[in-house]
Motif scaffolding. Structure first.
Motif, PDB file in Angstrom:
ATOM      1  N   ILE A   1       0.827  -1.213   0.000  1.00 37.07           N
ATOM      2  CA  ILE A   1       0.000   0.000   0.000  1.00 37.07           C
ATOM      3  C   ILE A   1       0.862   1.265   0.000  1.00 37.07           C
ATOM      4  N   ALA A   2       2.187   1.097   0.158  1.00 31.92           N
ATOM      5  CA  ALA A   2       3.092   2.261   0.245  1.00 31.92           C
ATOM      6  C   ALA A   2       2.947   3.232  -0.935  1.00 31.92           C
ATOM      7  N   PRO A   3       2.928   2.742  -2.209  1.00 27.55           N
ATOM      8  CA  PRO A   3       2.815   3.694  -3.318  1.00 27.55           C
ATOM      9  C   PRO A   3       1.529   4.538  -3.237  1.00 27.55           C
ATOM     10  N   ALA A   4       0.420   3.903  -2.822  1.00 28.25           N
ATOM     11  CA  ALA A   4      -0.846   4.635  -2.703  1.00 28.25           C
ATOM     12  C   ALA A   4      -0.773   5.677  -1.587  1.00 28.25           C
ATOM     13  N   LEU A   5      -0.055   5.338  -0.494  1.00 22.87           N
ATOM     14  CA  LEU A   5       0.112   6.292   0.607  1.00 22.87           C
ATOM     15  C   LEU A   5       0.868   7.532   0.142  1.00 22.87           C
ATOM     16  N   LEU A   6       1.945   7.299  -0.626  1.00 27.30           N
ATOM     17  CA  LEU A   6       2.767   8.410  -1.129  1.00 27.30           C
ATOM     18  C   LEU A   6       1.892   9.416  -1.869  1.00 27.30           C
ATOM     19  N   THR A   7       1.014   8.880  -2.731  1.00 31.59           N
ATOM     20  CA  THR A   7       0.165   9.741  -3.560  1.00 31.59           C
ATOM     21  C   THR A   7      -0.887  10.452  -2.720  1.00 31.59           C
TER      22      THR A   7
ATOM     23  N   GLY B   1       7.066  12.068   0.783  1.00 32.19           N
ATOM     24  CA  GLY B   1       8.280  11.673   0.080  1.00 32.19           C
ATOM     25  C   GLY B   1       8.670  10.271   0.526  1.00 32.19           C
ATOM     26  N   LYS B   2       9.499   9.572  -0.244  1.00 33.49           N
ATOM     27  CA  LYS B   2       9.896   8.199   0.130  1.00 33.49           C
ATOM     28  C   LYS B   2      10.491   8.106   1.538  1.00 33.49           C
ATOM     29  N   PRO B   3      11.386   9.044   1.937  1.00 35.41           N
ATOM     30  CA  PRO B   3      11.962   8.929   3.294  1.00 35.41           C
ATOM     31  C   PRO B   3      10.907   8.978   4.402  1.00 35.41           C
ATOM     32  N   ASP B   4       9.775   9.660   4.140  1.00 31.09           N
ATOM     33  CA  ASP B   4       8.717   9.751   5.162  1.00 31.09           C
ATOM     34  C   ASP B   4       8.148   8.384   5.522  1.00 31.09           C
ATOM     35  N   LEU B   5       8.301   7.427   4.612  1.00 28.46           N
ATOM     36  CA  LEU B   5       7.711   6.100   4.837  1.00 28.46           C
ATOM     37  C   LEU B   5       8.549   5.223   5.759  1.00 28.46           C
ATOM     38  N   ALA B   6       9.830   5.602   5.954  1.00 28.61           N
ATOM     39  CA  ALA B   6      10.732   4.743   6.741  1.00 28.61           C
ATOM     40  C   ALA B   6      10.157   4.345   8.112  1.00 28.61           C
ATOM     41  N   PRO B   7       9.606   5.299   8.903  1.00 26.45           N
ATOM     42  CA  PRO B   7       9.066   4.895  10.214  1.00 26.45           C
ATOM     43  C   PRO B   7       7.924   3.879  10.103  1.00 26.45           C
TER      44      PRO B   7
ATOM     45  N   LEU C   1      -3.603  -9.820  -4.053  1.00 25.28           N
ATOM     46  CA  LEU C   1      -4.847  -9.229  -3.552  1.00 25.28           C
ATOM     47  C   LEU C   1      -4.791  -7.705  -3.592  1.00 25.28           C
ATOM     48  N   ALA C   2      -3.635  -7.159  -3.146  1.00 21.24           N
ATOM     49  CA  ALA C   2      -3.493  -5.700  -3.112  1.00 21.24           C
ATOM     50  C   ALA C   2      -3.589  -5.123  -4.527  1.00 21.24           C
ATOM     51  N   ALA C   3      -2.969  -5.816  -5.488  1.00 23.70           N
ATOM     52  CA  ALA C   3      -2.974  -5.334  -6.874  1.00 23.70           C
ATOM     53  C   ALA C   3      -4.410  -5.225  -7.396  1.00 23.70           C
ATOM     54  N   TRP C   4      -5.284  -6.136  -6.909  1.00 18.94           N
ATOM     55  CA  TRP C   4      -6.676  -6.129  -7.356  1.00 18.94           C
ATOM     56  C   TRP C   4      -7.538  -5.184  -6.514  1.00 18.94           C
ATOM     57  N   MET C   5      -7.297  -5.171  -5.187  1.00 20.16           N
ATOM     58  CA  MET C   5      -8.171  -4.408  -4.281  1.00 20.16           C
ATOM     59  C   MET C   5      -7.948  -2.898  -4.333  1.00 20.16           C
ATOM     60  N   ILE C   6      -6.670  -2.474  -4.402  1.00 17.78           N
ATOM     61  CA  ILE C   6      -6.385  -1.034  -4.305  1.00 17.78           C
ATOM     62  C   ILE C   6      -7.066  -0.226  -5.421  1.00 17.78           C
ATOM     63  N   PRO C   7      -6.978  -0.657  -6.706  1.00 19.43           N
ATOM     64  CA  PRO C   7      -7.685   0.111  -7.746  1.00 19.43           C
ATOM     65  C   PRO C   7      -9.203   0.121  -7.543  1.00 19.43           C
ATOM     66  N   HIS C   8      -9.760  -0.973  -7.026  1.00 19.50           N
ATOM     67  CA  HIS C   8     -11.227  -1.055  -6.862  1.00 19.50           C
ATOM     68  C   HIS C   8     -11.728  -0.368  -5.598  1.00 19.50           C
ATOM     69  N   PHE C   9     -11.035  -0.624  -4.470  1.00 13.51           N
ATOM     70  CA  PHE C   9     -11.591  -0.197  -3.169  1.00 13.51           C
ATOM     71  C   PHE C   9     -10.672   0.745  -2.385  1.00 13.51           C
ATOM     72  N   GLY C  10      -9.487   1.043  -2.923  1.00  9.64           N
ATOM     73  CA  GLY C  10      -8.562   1.920  -2.200  1.00  9.64           C
ATOM     74  C   GLY C  10      -7.655   1.134  -1.253  1.00  9.64           C
ATOM     75  N   TRP C  11      -6.572   1.777  -0.801  1.00 11.88           N
ATOM     76  CA  TRP C  11      -5.567   1.064   0.011  1.00 11.88           C
ATOM     77  C   TRP C  11      -6.088   0.615   1.361  1.00 11.88           C
ATOM     78  N   ARG C  12      -7.097   1.328   1.906  1.00  7.99           N
ATOM     79  CA  ARG C  12      -7.595   0.953   3.237  1.00  7.99           C
ATOM     80  C   ARG C  12      -8.239  -0.435   3.231  1.00  7.99           C
ATOM     81  N   SER C  13      -8.773  -0.837   2.061  1.00 10.22           N
ATOM     82  CA  SER C  13      -9.449  -2.142   1.973  1.00 10.22           C
ATOM     83  C   SER C  13      -8.493  -3.299   2.281  1.00 10.22           C
ATOM     84  N   VAL C  14      -7.207  -3.129   1.922  1.00  3.81           N
ATOM     85  CA  VAL C  14      -6.217  -4.186   2.187  1.00  3.81           C
ATOM     86  C   VAL C  14      -6.076  -4.388   3.690  1.00  3.81           C
TER      87      VAL C  14
END
Length: 451
Positions: A46-52, A57-63, A167-180
């Protein structure tokens, strides 16, 4: 059979076939490990969807990415001694509930800070669940098949991680990252209901901790009704000289060398695993591969977990320490070879896949090795501490490659450095073999019905 006989619990399990009741325990433990793999990997998907969505920025995801790893380590270190004191079943149930609720909660996080905190709590639950599933399963296995069955159970982890990706590849476009995260939270809560209804306490734990005779008899009777013919249950095995429990046994004179070598080998294995999984796509791209090829070739590395079942069979037949030491030694050679194969696509694919098979085989065989090494009174702690301390190797592996890259190490030099970890793990297990550890003192717990 005469009515006055005593039953040695492990002998009883060894003499009867691995039946429906044990397969039920296996199934529940397998699903726990599967969900562990899914939840551990889900944050990466879900990281790429969070970035958007959150404009990060990528470093923000480290924690967020490392929060679960720290949680996993803490969960394992705390839960081991607790499971040796309170029992495997109650701890496993609490752990599954905790990571289910925390994962579900993280689906509703509004800020990066909230998500990081909830990932940490999810990690604690996952870190407590995994070693307890290994310990409980190991205590229901016949000796001659223990490594094979535990390794088979461990295949759930890479399967769960891979399933998470699809599953994530299918769910994120349909239902968003929270669905995962909703899926990753609801499934364990359903499983917790099944565990509460069906999961038995470990018979070995009950005998070692003087639990009521009837409970032990009823659980054993689900393996075979011959248990009803018994007047008492005994457990004969190596004990710590001072009759200690949990950490006291793991750090006792007899077990300390073996314990430290298990920690060292597992730590070094995860250095290789996380260094490769987190950095390989970037390193391959820098070495001149197109991004899509770099991603696909890197995905071959974690796929290698299937070799673990074969390794379990070899461990049950030959000297388990030497079987895994050999796997780590060959891992070192093949990781070094990745660095030498940079220009040759065919060789690179072959070597990365081979390294993945050897690495994952060695790593997923370690919990079975630890479960066989410790006596009942210290097994929960022994398995959990190896997994917990090892998790820091995962954190170290990610930082190691970053540091090497900062110092301008080349492709070949980075893999040559990472390969050293495999050699260290190999030597550690040979030292464990040489130091021995089991034997000597015998405990006998006796339970008779109250008349």
């Amino acid at each position: 059979m005469n009515g006055n006989q005593s039953i040695n619990v492990q002998t009883f399990i060894n003499e009867h076939p691995f039946g429906r009741f044990q397969w039920l325990v296996f199934f529940m433990c397998f699903v726990i490990v599967l969900l562990d793999g899914f939840d551990t990997a889900s944050i990466g998907f879900i990281a790429p969807a969070l970035l958007t969505e959150w404009h990060l920025g990528k470093p923000d995801l480290a924690p967020v990415l490392s929060a679960a790893l720290f949680g996993l380590a803490c969960g394992a270190l705390i839960s081991g001694p607790l499971s040796d004191r309170l029992g495997r079943r109650s701890l496993l149930l609490s752990a599954v509930l905790l990571f289910g609720v925390a994962c579900l909660g993280s689906a509703f996080a509004q800020t990066l800070g909230q998500l990081t905190a909830l990932r940490f709590v999810t990690g604690i639950g996952l870190g407590a669940a995994m070693p307890n599933a290994v310990t409980l399963m190991g205590e229901f296995c016949p000796d001659r098949r223990r490594a094979t069955i535990i390794n088979l159970m461990f295949c759930g982890f890479p399967l769960g991680a891979a399933a998470g990706g699809f599953l994530a590849a299918w769910m994120i476009p349909h239902f968003g990252w929270r669905s995962v995260l909703v899926f990753g939270g609801v499934t364990p809560l359903v499983l917790a209901a099944v565990v509460a209804a069906k999961m038995p306490e470990s018979v070995r734990f009950m005998v070692a901790n003087a639990k009521p005779y009837e409970r032990i008899q009823n659980t054993l009777a689900r393996i075979s009704t011959a248990a009803f013919d018994s007047q008492r249950f005994v457990l004969t095995e190596a004990a710590s000289s001072d009759g200690g429990q949990g950490l006291g046994i793991v750090l006792s004179k007899r077990y300390i060398v073996g314990s430290v070598m298990l920690w060292l080998a597992y730590f070094m294995g995860l250095v290789i695993f996380y260094a490769s999984i987190n950095w390989m796509p970037i390193l391959l791209k820098d070495a001149g591969l197109p991004l899509k090829s770099a991603t696909l070739v890197s995905a071959l590395f974690p796929l290698g977990g299937v070799g673990a079942v074969l390794s379990g069979m070899l461990m049950d037949r030959f000297n388990a320490n030497r079987v895994i030491a050999l796997c780590y030694g060959l891992t070192a050679v093949s990781v070094y070879a990745i660095g030498q194969a940079a220009g040759n696509m065919g060789a690179l694919v072959a070597v990365i896949f081979l390294a993945g098979v050897l690495m994952n085989t060695a790593q997923s065989s370690m919990p079975a090795l630890a479960a066989a090494f410790y006596p009942t009174a210290g097994r929960g702690t022994g398995v959990a501490w190896m997994l917990g301390i090892g998790r820091f190797g995962g954190i170290a592996g990610s930082f190691l490659v970053a540091e090497l890259a900062r110092r301008h190490f080349g492709f070949a030099d980075i893999f040559a450095t990472v390969a050293v970890a495999g050699a260290i793990a190999c030597v550690g297990l040979l030292i464990k073999q040489w130091a021995g550890g089991q034997g000597a003192a015998v405990i006998s717990a006796t339970h008779q019905p109250h008349h």
